[in-house]
Design a protein around this motif. Structure first.
Motif, mmCIF file in Angstrom:
data_model
loop_
_atom_site.group_PDB
_atom_site.id
_atom_site.type_symbol
_atom_site.label_atom_id
_atom_site.label_comp_id
_atom_site.label_asym_id
_atom_site.label_seq_id
_atom_site.Cartn_x
_atom_site.Cartn_y
_atom_site.Cartn_z
ATOM 1 N N LYS A 95 -41.304 39.383 83.343
ATOM 2 C CA LYS A 95 -40.235 38.510 82.864
ATOM 3 C C LYS A 95 -38.928 38.838 83.581
ATOM 4 O O LYS A 95 -38.690 39.977 83.977
ATOM 5 C CB LYS A 95 -40.032 38.689 81.358
ATOM 6 N N VAL A 96 -38.068 37.848 83.703
ATOM 7 C CA VAL A 96 -36.763 38.026 84.338
ATOM 8 C C VAL A 96 -35.764 38.482 83.281
ATOM 9 O O VAL A 96 -35.548 37.801 82.280
ATOM 10 C CB VAL A 96 -36.284 36.712 84.990
ATOM 11 N N LEU A 97 -35.168 39.657 83.506
ATOM 12 C CA LEU A 97 -34.149 40.172 82.592
ATOM 13 C C LEU A 97 -32.753 39.751 83.034
ATOM 14 O O LEU A 97 -31.854 39.593 82.214
ATOM 15 C CB LEU A 97 -34.214 41.700 82.532
ATOM 16 N N MET A 98 -32.571 39.619 84.346
ATOM 17 C CA MET A 98 -31.260 39.281 84.887
ATOM 18 C C MET A 98 -31.462 38.600 86.232
ATOM 19 O O MET A 98 -32.373 38.948 86.974
ATOM 20 C CB MET A 98 -30.443 40.558 85.061
ATOM 21 N N ALA A 99 -30.612 37.624 86.520
ATOM 22 C CA ALA A 99 -30.626 36.967 87.823
ATOM 23 C C ALA A 99 -29.191 36.661 88.209
ATOM 24 O O ALA A 99 -28.398 36.228 87.372
ATOM 25 C CB ALA A 99 -31.448 35.685 87.782
ATOM 26 N N THR A 100 -28.865 36.933 89.446
ATOM 27 C CA THR A 100 -27.533 36.608 89.953
ATOM 28 C C THR A 100 -27.674 36.057 91.367
ATOM 29 O O THR A 100 -28.564 36.468 92.110
ATOM 30 C CB THR A 100 -26.595 37.834 89.912
ATOM 31 N N THR A 101 -26.812 35.113 91.693
ATOM 32 C CA THR A 101 -26.870 34.497 93.016
ATOM 33 C C THR A 101 -25.493 34.502 93.663
ATOM 34 O O THR A 101 -24.472 34.484 92.980
ATOM 35 C CB THR A 101 -27.355 33.038 92.950
ATOM 36 N N LYS A 102 -25.521 34.532 94.979
ATOM 37 C CA LYS A 102 -24.300 34.376 95.766
ATOM 38 C C LYS A 102 -24.667 33.388 96.865
ATOM 39 O O LYS A 102 -25.606 33.629 97.619
ATOM 40 C CB LYS A 102 -23.874 35.713 96.364
ATOM 41 N N GLY A 103 -23.973 32.273 96.933
ATOM 42 C CA GLY A 103 -24.326 31.228 97.880
ATOM 43 C C GLY A 103 -25.004 30.088 97.150
ATOM 44 O O GLY A 103 -25.028 30.035 95.926
ATOM 45 N N ALA B 90 -27.942 32.270 101.036
ATOM 46 C CA ALA B 90 -27.830 32.661 99.634
ATOM 47 C C ALA B 90 -28.473 34.035 99.437
ATOM 48 O O ALA B 90 -29.446 34.370 100.111
ATOM 49 C CB ALA B 90 -28.514 31.641 98.735
ATOM 50 N N ILE B 91 -27.897 34.807 98.521
ATOM 51 C CA ILE B 91 -28.442 36.117 98.134
ATOM 52 C C ILE B 91 -28.783 36.020 96.652
ATOM 53 O O ILE B 91 -27.922 35.668 95.834
ATOM 54 C CB ILE B 91 -27.402 37.245 98.329
ATOM 55 N N LEU B 92 -30.018 36.337 96.301
ATOM 56 C CA LEU B 92 -30.457 36.301 94.911
ATOM 57 C C LEU B 92 -30.970 37.678 94.524
ATOM 58 O O LEU B 92 -31.778 38.257 95.253
ATOM 59 C CB LEU B 92 -31.573 35.261 94.723
ATOM 60 N N THR B 93 -30.493 38.190 93.405
ATOM 61 C CA THR B 93 -30.960 39.479 92.909
ATOM 62 C C THR B 93 -31.541 39.267 91.522
ATOM 63 O O THR B 93 -30.915 38.630 90.668
ATOM 64 C CB THR B 93 -29.825 40.513 92.860
ATOM 65 N N PHE B 94 -32.734 39.812 91.307
ATOM 66 C CA PHE B 94 -33.430 39.676 90.034
ATOM 67 C C PHE B 94 -33.724 41.048 89.453
ATOM 68 O O PHE B 94 -34.023 41.987 90.189
ATOM 69 C CB PHE B 94 -34.779 38.948 90.223
ATOM 70 N N ALA C 21 -32.906 37.380 100.306
ATOM 71 C CA ALA C 21 -31.925 36.667 101.132
ATOM 72 C C ALA C 21 -32.579 35.401 101.638
ATOM 73 O O ALA C 21 -33.654 35.444 102.230
ATOM 74 C CB ALA C 21 -31.469 37.541 102.293
ATOM 75 N N LEU C 22 -31.931 34.282 101.394
ATOM 76 C CA LEU C 22 -32.433 32.992 101.850
ATOM 77 C C LEU C 22 -31.733 32.669 103.163
ATOM 78 O O LEU C 22 -30.532 32.440 103.198
ATOM 79 C CB LEU C 22 -32.135 31.932 100.791
ATOM 80 N N GLN C 23 -32.492 32.703 104.236
ATOM 81 C CA GLN C 23 -31.934 32.480 105.569
ATOM 82 C C GLN C 23 -31.619 31.001 105.781
ATOM 83 O O GLN C 23 -32.159 30.149 105.077
ATOM 84 C CB GLN C 23 -32.936 32.969 106.634
ATOM 85 N N PRO C 24 -30.759 30.668 106.760
ATOM 86 C CA PRO C 24 -30.419 29.260 107.017
ATOM 87 C C PRO C 24 -31.639 28.369 107.303
ATOM 88 O O PRO C 24 -31.636 27.187 106.965
ATOM 89 C CB PRO C 24 -29.505 29.332 108.238
ATOM 90 N N ASP C 25 -32.704 28.945 107.880
ATOM 91 C CA ASP C 25 -33.898 28.145 108.165
ATOM 92 C C ASP C 25 -34.849 28.054 106.966
ATOM 93 O O ASP C 25 -35.913 27.449 107.067
ATOM 94 C CB ASP C 25 -34.628 28.701 109.395
ATOM 95 N N GLY C 26 -34.486 28.674 105.837
ATOM 96 C CA GLY C 26 -35.293 28.578 104.631
ATOM 97 C C GLY C 26 -36.245 29.732 104.403
ATOM 98 O O GLY C 26 -36.921 29.762 103.377
ATOM 99 N N THR C 27 -36.344 30.679 105.329
ATOM 100 C CA THR C 27 -37.232 31.828 105.120
ATOM 101 C C THR C 27 -36.600 32.794 104.115
ATOM 102 O O THR C 27 -35.369 32.871 103.989
ATOM 103 C CB THR C 27 -37.524 32.574 106.439
ATOM 104 N N ILE C 28 -37.459 33.531 103.428
ATOM 105 C CA ILE C 28 -37.017 34.471 102.398
ATOM 106 C C ILE C 28 -37.233 35.887 102.898
ATOM 107 O O ILE C 28 -38.347 36.242 103.311
ATOM 108 C CB ILE C 28 -37.803 34.248 101.091
ATOM 109 N N ARG D 73 -26.329 43.246 107.257
ATOM 110 C CA ARG D 73 -26.172 42.203 108.271
ATOM 111 C C ARG D 73 -26.959 40.948 107.898
ATOM 112 O O ARG D 73 -26.472 39.827 108.053
ATOM 113 C CB ARG D 73 -26.619 42.733 109.634
ATOM 114 N N GLN D 74 -28.182 41.140 107.403
ATOM 115 C CA GLN D 74 -28.991 39.998 106.985
ATOM 116 C C GLN D 74 -28.348 39.278 105.798
ATOM 117 O O GLN D 74 -28.445 38.065 105.685
ATOM 118 C CB GLN D 74 -30.406 40.452 106.624
ATOM 119 N N GLU D 75 -27.677 40.034 104.922
ATOM 120 C CA GLU D 75 -26.978 39.426 103.796
ATOM 121 C C GLU D 75 -25.815 38.558 104.275
ATOM 122 O O GLU D 75 -25.564 37.493 103.728
ATOM 123 C CB GLU D 75 -26.459 40.497 102.829
ATOM 124 N N GLN D 76 -25.105 39.012 105.300
ATOM 125 C CA GLN D 76 -23.975 38.246 105.829
ATOM 126 C C GLN D 76 -24.447 36.941 106.472
ATOM 127 O O GLN D 76 -23.764 35.915 106.374
ATOM 128 C CB GLN D 76 -23.196 39.073 106.857
#
Length: 186
Positions: free
Chosen positions: A143-151, A131-135, A110-117, A124-127
């Motif tokens: 190696k990365v098999l799949m990546a999806t983002t929201k935000g 941005a939410i990134l799942t790998f 989860a990428l917070q508004p202040d840029g922390t990961i 709640r942290q996801e809301q």
């Protein structure tokens, strides 16, 4: 991760229906069942991501004209559900003894508004996240098999999240090893 839990059941390889039979490999079906109610568009989307990830590592050519069904039942969702489903799917494939090219694990950032990961964020942290990134990370060479983002996030932020996910994957693969060792040392 945390209070999120998913129950995984794997069936197969078994005889496939003629309509679903593939002549050169096993047909992999992934079903994601929500905690309550019927599966919706979100579950279907996640099923497709899970199926594509599993197909990338399962050696289906060793079982042509068969069907493999992976059923994932959500028991509780407290955040990082997709990564929990990926981890449950990998453990089910491993426990069933299906031949795999590599193990894989899921990591949500989860990428917070202040840029922390944040790794494995709660619901709640996801809301609150920008941005939410799942790998899905493979055990071989991370190696990365799949990546999806929201935000939305920048390319640099995505690369930072990927690096954090690859570091976290080491811990998850160690958990896999410990789990398998405990199960089969009895």
């Amino acid at each position: 991760p945390g209070d999120t839990s998913v129950l995984a059941g794997l069936y197969g390889p078994a005889e496939a229906k003629v309509s679903k039979e593939l002549p050169d490999r096993a047909a992999l079906e992934v079903l994601l069942r929500p905690k309550v109610g019927l599966p919706g568009v979100l579950e279907r989307s996640r099923e497709q991501l899970l199926r594509q990830t599993c197909e990338a590592v399962v050696l289906g050519v060793l079982h042509p004209r068969t069907a493999i069904s992976l059923v994932l039942q959500v028991l509780s969702d407290a955040g990082s559900l997709l990564s929990c489903c990926l981890n449950a799917a990998c453990m089910a494939l491993l426990d069933a003894g299906l031949p795999l090219t590599a193990l894989f694990c899921g990591v949500t950032c989860a990428l917070q508004p202040d840029g922390t990961i944040l790794l494995d964020p709660t619901a709640r942290q996801e809301q609150e996240a920008r941005a939410i990134l799942t790998f899905a990370i493979a055990s071989s060479e991370r190696k990365v098999l799949m990546a999806t983002t929201k935000g939305s996030c920048s390319v640099e932020e995505m690369q930072q999240c990927l690096a954090a996910a690859q570091r976290a994957a080491t811990t998850i693969f160690q958990f896999y090893r410990n789990s398998v060792r405990r199960r089969y040392s009895k």
